[in-house]
Design a protein around this motif. Sequence first.
Motif, PDB file in Angstrom:
ATOM      1  N   PRO A  45       0.825  -1.214   0.000  1.00 27.09           N
ATOM      2  CA  PRO A  45       0.000   0.000   0.000  1.00 27.09           C
ATOM      3  C   PRO A  45       0.861   1.267   0.000  1.00 27.09           C
ATOM      4  CG  PRO A  45      -0.718  -1.538   1.695  1.00 27.09           C
ATOM      5  CD  PRO A  45       0.573  -2.061   1.158  1.00 27.09           C
ATOM      6  N   LEU A  46       0.370   2.268  -0.700  1.00 21.13           N
ATOM      7  CA  LEU A  46       1.091   3.530  -0.867  1.00 21.13           C
ATOM      8  C   LEU A  46       0.360   4.665  -0.176  1.00 21.13           C
ATOM      9  CD1 LEU A  46       1.539   3.201  -4.716  1.00 21.13           C
ATOM     10  CD2 LEU A  46       3.250   2.673  -2.975  1.00 21.13           C
ATOM     11  N   GLY A  47       1.108   5.536   0.430  1.00 18.34           N
ATOM     12  CA  GLY A  47       0.549   6.737   1.033  1.00 18.34           C
ATOM     13  C   GLY A  47       1.144   7.973   0.377  1.00 18.34           C
ATOM     14  N   GLY A  48       0.678   9.108   0.790  1.00 17.20           N
ATOM     15  CA  GLY A  48       1.172  10.365   0.237  1.00 17.20           C
ATOM     16  C   GLY A  48       2.673  10.537   0.416  1.00 17.20           C
ATOM     17  N   ALA A  49       3.183  10.140   1.568  1.00 17.49           N
ATOM     18  CA  ALA A  49       4.622  10.259   1.826  1.00 17.49           C
ATOM     19  C   ALA A  49       5.424   9.364   0.888  1.00 17.49           C
ATOM     20  CB  ALA A  49       4.929   9.927   3.279  1.00 17.49           C
ATOM     21  N   ASP A  50       4.877   8.180   0.558  1.00 16.27           N
ATOM     22  CA  ASP A  50       5.555   7.270  -0.375  1.00 16.27           C
ATOM     23  C   ASP A  50       5.634   7.883  -1.768  1.00 16.27           C
ATOM     24  OD1 ASP A  50       5.722   5.118   1.566  1.00 16.27           O
ATOM     25  OD2 ASP A  50       3.579   4.825   1.213  1.00 16.27           O
ATOM     26  N   LEU A  51       4.527   8.461  -2.203  1.00 14.32           N
ATOM     27  CA  LEU A  51       4.501   9.105  -3.520  1.00 14.32           C
ATOM     28  C   LEU A  51       5.482  10.265  -3.573  1.00 14.32           C
ATOM     29  CD1 LEU A  51       0.646   9.169  -4.097  1.00 14.32           C
ATOM     30  CD2 LEU A  51       2.299   7.616  -5.129  1.00 14.32           C
ATOM     31  N   ALA A  52       5.492  11.049  -2.518  1.00 12.42           N
ATOM     32  CA  ALA A  52       6.397  12.195  -2.472  1.00 12.42           C
ATOM     33  C   ALA A  52       7.858  11.744  -2.487  1.00 12.42           C
ATOM     34  CB  ALA A  52       6.106  13.037  -1.234  1.00 12.42           C
ATOM     35  N   ALA A  53       8.183  10.751  -1.696  1.00  7.89           N
ATOM     36  CA  ALA A  53       9.564  10.264  -1.635  1.00  7.89           C
ATOM     37  C   ALA A  53      10.015   9.733  -2.994  1.00  7.89           C
ATOM     38  CB  ALA A  53       9.698   9.182  -0.571  1.00  7.89           C
ATOM     39  N   ALA A  54       9.127   9.051  -3.690  1.00 10.70           N
ATOM     40  CA  ALA A  54       9.482   8.474  -4.990  1.00 10.70           C
ATOM     41  C   ALA A  54       9.687   9.523  -6.065  1.00 10.70           C
ATOM     42  CB  ALA A  54       8.396   7.500  -5.439  1.00 10.70           C
ATOM     43  N   THR A  55       9.129  10.692  -5.860  1.00 13.78           N
ATOM     44  CA  THR A  55       9.243  11.750  -6.863  1.00 13.78           C
ATOM     45  C   THR A  55      10.153  12.890  -6.412  1.00 13.78           C
ATOM     46  OG1 THR A  55       7.240  12.833  -6.032  1.00 13.78           O
ATOM     47  CG2 THR A  55       6.970  11.257  -7.846  1.00 13.78           C
ATOM     48  N   GLY A  56      10.780  12.739  -5.253  1.00 16.56           N
ATOM     49  CA  GLY A  56      11.680  13.768  -4.758  1.00 16.56           C
ATOM     50  C   GLY A  56      10.962  14.970  -4.189  1.00 16.56           C
ATOM     51  N   ALA A  57       9.711  14.808  -3.848  1.00 20.60           N
ATOM     52  CA  ALA A  57       8.919  15.908  -3.296  1.00 20.60           C
ATOM     53  C   ALA A  57       8.730  15.683  -1.800  1.00 20.60           C
ATOM     54  CB  ALA A  57       7.559  15.973  -4.001  1.00 20.60           C
ATOM     55  N   SER A  58       7.957  16.533  -1.200  1.00 29.13           N
ATOM     56  CA  SER A  58       7.551  16.311   0.187  1.00 29.13           C
ATOM     57  C   SER A  58       6.029  16.251   0.203  1.00 29.13           C
ATOM     58  CB  SER A  58       8.074  17.420   1.108  1.00 29.13           C
ATOM     59  OG  SER A  58       7.620  18.674   0.667  1.00 29.13           O
ATOM     60  N   TYR A  59       5.483  15.664   1.242  1.00 30.09           N
ATOM     61  CA  TYR A  59       4.040  15.459   1.338  1.00 30.09           C
ATOM     62  C   TYR A  59       3.471  16.266   2.484  1.00 30.09           C
ATOM     63  CZ  TYR A  59      -0.358  13.211   2.596  1.00 30.09           C
ATOM     64  OH  TYR A  59      -1.673  12.969   2.924  1.00 30.09           O
ATOM     65  N   ARG A  60       2.354  16.910   2.201  1.00 30.21           N
ATOM     66  CA  ARG A  60       1.610  17.632   3.230  1.00 30.21           C
ATOM     67  C   ARG A  60       0.145  17.240   3.097  1.00 30.21           C
ATOM     68  NH1 ARG A  60       1.857  23.714   2.501  1.00 30.21           N
ATOM     69  NH2 ARG A  60       0.324  23.229   0.920  1.00 30.21           N
ATOM     70  N   PRO A  61      -0.428  16.617   4.124  1.00 30.72           N
ATOM     71  CA  PRO A  61      -1.849  16.293   4.039  1.00 30.72           C
ATOM     72  C   PRO A  61      -2.667  17.560   3.837  1.00 30.72           C
ATOM     73  CG  PRO A  61      -0.840  15.159   5.898  1.00 30.72           C
ATOM     74  CD  PRO A  61       0.166  16.150   5.381  1.00 30.72           C
ATOM     75  N   GLY A  62      -3.617  17.501   2.929  1.00 32.00           N
ATOM     76  CA  GLY A  62      -4.469  18.647   2.645  1.00 32.00           C
ATOM     77  C   GLY A  62      -5.866  18.437   3.179  1.00 32.00           C
ATOM     78  N   ALA A  63      -6.658  19.469   3.070  1.00 30.74           N
ATOM     79  CA  ALA A  63      -8.044  19.411   3.531  1.00 30.74           C
ATOM     80  C   ALA A  63      -8.942  18.927   2.401  1.00 30.74           C
ATOM     81  CB  ALA A  63      -8.492  20.789   4.007  1.00 30.74           C
ATOM     82  N   LEU A  64      -9.891  18.093   2.739  1.00 31.94           N
ATOM     83  CA  LEU A  64     -10.814  17.541   1.755  1.00 31.94           C
ATOM     84  C   LEU A  64     -11.642  18.642   1.088  1.00 31.94           C
ATOM     85  CD1 LEU A  64     -11.513  14.753   0.677  1.00 31.94           C
ATOM     86  CD2 LEU A  64     -13.274  14.585   2.428  1.00 31.94           C
ATOM     87  N   ALA A  65     -12.103  19.604   1.865  1.00 29.23           N
ATOM     88  CA  ALA A  65     -12.917  20.692   1.305  1.00 29.23           C
ATOM     89  C   ALA A  65     -12.118  21.532   0.310  1.00 29.23           C
ATOM     90  CB  ALA A  65     -13.465  21.577   2.423  1.00 29.23           C
ATOM     91  N   ALA A  66     -10.863  21.798   0.625  1.00 28.70           N
ATOM     92  CA  ALA A  66     -10.021  22.582  -0.278  1.00 28.70           C
ATOM     93  C   ALA A  66      -9.768  21.820  -1.568  1.00 28.70           C
ATOM     94  CB  ALA A  66      -8.702  22.932   0.409  1.00 28.70           C
ATOM     95  N   THR A  67      -9.607  20.519  -1.459  1.00 30.56           N
ATOM     96  CA  THR A  67      -9.396  19.708  -2.657  1.00 30.56           C
ATOM     97  C   THR A  67     -10.644  19.702  -3.520  1.00 30.56           C
ATOM     98  OG1 THR A  67      -7.795  18.333  -1.502  1.00 30.56           O
ATOM     99  CG2 THR A  67      -8.795  17.396  -3.481  1.00 30.56           C
ATOM    100  N   ARG A  68     -11.811  19.564  -2.916  1.00 26.61           N
ATOM    101  CA  ARG A  68     -13.071  19.618  -3.658  1.00 26.61           C
ATOM    102  C   ARG A  68     -13.189  20.953  -4.398  1.00 26.61           C
ATOM    103  NH1 ARG A  68     -18.036  17.187  -2.063  1.00 26.61           N
ATOM    104  NH2 ARG A  68     -17.183  17.094   0.036  1.00 26.61           N
ATOM    105  N   GLU A  69     -12.876  22.027  -3.719  1.00 27.23           N
ATOM    106  CA  GLU A  69     -12.942  23.351  -4.338  1.00 27.23           C
ATOM    107  C   GLU A  69     -11.954  23.466  -5.497  1.00 27.23           C
ATOM    108  OE1 GLU A  69     -12.416  26.266  -1.249  1.00 27.23           O
ATOM    109  OE2 GLU A  69     -14.143  25.511  -0.130  1.00 27.23           O
ATOM    110  N   ALA A  70     -10.760  22.960  -5.326  1.00 24.93           N
ATOM    111  CA  ALA A  70      -9.744  23.047  -6.376  1.00 24.93           C
ATOM    112  C   ALA A  70     -10.143  22.233  -7.604  1.00 24.93           C
ATOM    113  CB  ALA A  70      -8.398  22.563  -5.840  1.00 24.93           C
ATOM    114  N   ILE A  71     -10.666  21.038  -7.393  1.00 22.46           N
ATOM    115  CA  ILE A  71     -11.100  20.207  -8.522  1.00 22.46           C
ATOM    116  C   ILE A  71     -12.236  20.904  -9.269  1.00 22.46           C
ATOM    117  CG2 ILE A  71     -12.197  18.026  -9.175  1.00 22.46           C
ATOM    118  CD1 ILE A  71     -10.749  16.773  -6.715  1.00 22.46           C
ATOM    119  N   THR A  72     -13.177  21.429  -8.520  1.00 21.30           N
ATOM    120  CA  THR A  72     -14.317  22.111  -9.126  1.00 21.30           C
ATOM    121  C   THR A  72     -13.865  23.366  -9.865  1.00 21.30           C
ATOM    122  OG1 THR A  72     -15.760  21.259  -7.391  1.00 21.30           O
ATOM    123  CG2 THR A  72     -16.582  23.131  -8.659  1.00 21.30           C
TER     124      THR A  72
END
Length: 130
Positions: A45-72
């Motif tokens: 299983p993969l988490g946000g930190a795993d994805l970030a590490a594999a791409t040389g980035a860092s991971y910060r958990p975001g808010a669900l409401a902000a993500t909904r707004e951004a997608i919309t």
Amino acid sequence: MITAPLGEGRLAAVARADLAAVAAAVAAAPAAHAGKVYELVGEHPLGGADLAAATGASYRPGALAATREAITAAGEALPYQVPMLVGTYSAIAGGFLDGSGVTDNALRTLLGREPLAALDAYLAALRPEG
């Protein structure tokens, strides 16, 4: 920086090539699989930190409401995609898609080999050929 509403949740993703191989195996011998239901989940299983590490980035958990707004706000998602994506993020964050509830993962058996690491397969698909 990868910001996503995954919390510390993880996703037991399966590589597309593995899903295709399982589908081909089942289609090639339909009688052997008639009436069966298979659980197919990734073994790592993969988490946000795993994805970030594999791409040389860092991971910060975001808010669900902000993500909904951004997608919309992006205006590129079809109407059904916004709740689908938000629901998926929520399920990952809640620990419902990490594969831990699956007691009979048939992926390795149906493949007849070790499954591909979904993250490695994804990153390989992003690399330009050459």
